[in-house]
Enzyme design. Structure first.
Site: not given
Length: 571
Positions: A53, A277, A287
């Protein structure tokens, strides 16, 4: 301190190369892809994608996903798209798009094509109408708080909305009017009609569209409503004929919904597979939390060299090859874990050891006067640029009768195990001569201000025949040294896991000593280095020229990593 190709043992220079990290064995995802190709699935075609994104800068966790998606495509003769998931315009911008492209190219990868989820908005709208017409979606008018209440909990089933059975024609009409801008933000949403008692909360009639008037970085004000991530993700994969949609583990619970949309629409069946992850000690990779660090002025922007962003690591001097090696070493598993940042630093040292040039710089200078050196004479000695790479050649280093060495490389009185310079003792100057300290000068407080030394002029790059001198130290010529700013970076947090205590803000553990600037004395050739270029300050660490603060002929250096892990001693 030590020189790059060896490790200092009480001042001696000995050979000690770092051992290479063993290659990671084949992981479960590569095994899966290999089996699909062997079985002729999708005619043996492999198509992956990396879908960030564009609302922030990529960080080290993204590097693992980038390496996996692009490498899988390359290894199996396939393609990997770069797709921007731009369905939530609130914090998205072209700045982040450009930064993401730059980071991926810097890591060494090239996409087959660039796509945007917003490219598919019209198709997604048509598919949403199809789902309504097929009885699989409806327009909801409950408030978000009411929807949350109706949704139930993990332990309680949800309840059907009073609007769940509204006529199909009515939902189609309302949905088109939602797009036309007839309703206020949040007044209505489109929901999938699945199962309000499903044990997976994601399947309890999830929201597909919400009205939110936001300026889109590509489409401007063309749309006043936007599709959800869950409604966009799988359909975008399908439109791009993605064969292997690789996601981190937090999306595992979303896979049933991913499959449900594809099944109900009857479109190309992309397959989602999840992997763990990348988490790392002494940092955060969320983020949202990285944004908090930036906006709270705990750091100087997204590319602050202390940040775990790829742009920050690049500015600090981390080589892309080291990050790729680190991701390979961490491996691909189905179990979440936290990697020690020391493993990344090891990869950085190993890469820079073989690729970076060597230079000399003195951080805490102590003056030496060579009493038997011909007055005004300057000799140029040859310094090896990289002992690991003979093709790197040599450079000329000016040597004069006044030098600077590090304060810690001299002791007025020392035992036999101290192999650097001491009063009455000898040491070799790197690439130069053997000198002997004959006397010292002190100030009124008894602090040593100068060493009076003599040089053996017959020892330039050769050992004397009548004695053995073990110690080797670095130096700079006082007449030729250039004072240069150096920024010393340390770990951004004082705690190994700054997020461990949910009752305390992670920002409390920001390391106040994580950045400081000092002035150092450098050999003249360092002034010729270009922005982004890396080197080793011999016996000290690896440094690079800052790509923002430096000017031609006036570099500012960032410490990339010390030669040793100083934190290991603190544990």
């Amino acid at each position: 301190m030590r020189f790059c190709t060896g490790e200092k043992q009480r001042g001696r220079f000995v050979s000690a190369h770092m051992s290479d990290v063993k290659d990671t064995p084949t992981d479960f995802i590569r095994q899966m892809v290999a089996a699909d190709v062997a079985a002729g699935k999708h005619d043996g075609r492999v198509q992956t994608r990396f879908p960030p994104e564009p609302n922030g800068y990529l960080q080290i966790g993204h590097a693992k996903a980038i390496c996996l998606n692009f490498s899988i495509a390359e290894e199996f003769g396939g393609k990997c798209n770069l797709r921007f998931d731009d369905t939530n315009p609130e914090k998205e911008s072209d700045e982040f798009v450009r930064a993401i492209e730059e980071d991926i190219e810097w890591l060494g990868f090239k996409w087959a094509k660039i796509c945007f989820a917003s490219d598919y908005f019209e198709q997604l709208f048509e598919w949403a109408i199809k789902l309504i017409e097929d009885g699989h979606a409806y327009v909801e008018e409950l408030s978000f708080d009411e929807m949350r209440d109706y949704r139930g909990s993990i332990n309680e089933p949800g309840r059907p909305s009073p609007y769940r059975e509204r006529p199909i024609e009515e939902s189609v009409d309302l949905f088109k009017r939602m797009r036309a801008g007839e309703f206020a933000d949040g007044e209505k949403v489109l929901r999938a009609k699945i199962d309000m008692t499903h044990p997976n909360m994601n399947m309890r009639d999830p929201v597909m569209y919400r009205i939110k008037r936001m300026h889109h970085h590509r489409l401007g004000d063309e749309w006043c409503m936007y599709p959800s991530y869950d409604f966009t993700h799988g359909q975008s994969d399908s439109l791009e004929n993605v064969t292997h949609s690789l996601c981190s583990l937090e999306f595992e619970d979303h896979r049933p919904l991913y499959d449900w949309f594809i099944e109900k629409l009857g479109i190309f069946p992309s397959k989602q597979t999840e992997f763990s992850r990348l988490n790392m000690t002494y940092t955060v990779v969320s983020k949202r939390k990285l944004r908090e660090l930036v906006e709270g002025n705990f750091v100087d922007g997204w590319d602050d060299p202390r940040m775990p962003t790829l742009s920050g690591m690049r500015r600090r001097g981390y080589p892309a090859a080291a990050i790729r090696k680190f991701c390979e070493t961490v491996g691909i598993t189905k179990v979440n874990s936290t990697s020690d940042v020391a493993l990344l630093e090891h990869a950085v040292r190993a890469e820079l050891n073989s690729t970076s040039i060597r230079r000399m710089a003195v951080f805490d200078p102590l003056e030496i006067e060579i009493t038997n050196w011909p007055e005004g004479q300057v000799v140029e000695v040859d310094g090896v640029n990289n002992p690991e790479d003979e093709s790197a050649g040599t450079r000329k280093i000016p040597f004069s009768g006044r030098l600077f060495i590090e304060q810690e490389d001299f002791k007025e009185e020392a035992n036999r195990k101290f192999f650097r310079l001491k009063k009455g003792g000898e040491v070799r100057l790197r690439y130069g001569y053997i000198i002997k300290c004959d006397d010292v000068e002190k100030d009124a407080d008894g602090n040593i201000t100068k060493l009076l030394c003599s040089v053996d002029l017959d020892t330039l790059n050769k050992q004397p025949t009548d004695r053995k001198v073990k110690g080797v130290i670095h130096w700079v010529s006082a007449e030729h040294a250039v004072e240069t700013p150096v920024r010393l970076f340390d770990r951004l947090f004082t705690e190994e896991n700054p997020e461990a205590d949910k009752e305390i803000s992670f920002t409390k553990y920001v390391n106040p000593e994580s950045s400081k600037e000092v002035k150092v004395l450098c050999e003249p050739s360092l002034m010729e280095m270009a922005a982004g270029e890396q080197c080793q300050f011999e016996r000290i660490g690896y440094f690079c020229v800052d790509n923002k603060l430096s000017k031609p002929g006036a570099p500012v250096f960032n410490r990339t990593v010390a030669l040793r892990d100083s934190w290991a001693k603190k544990k």
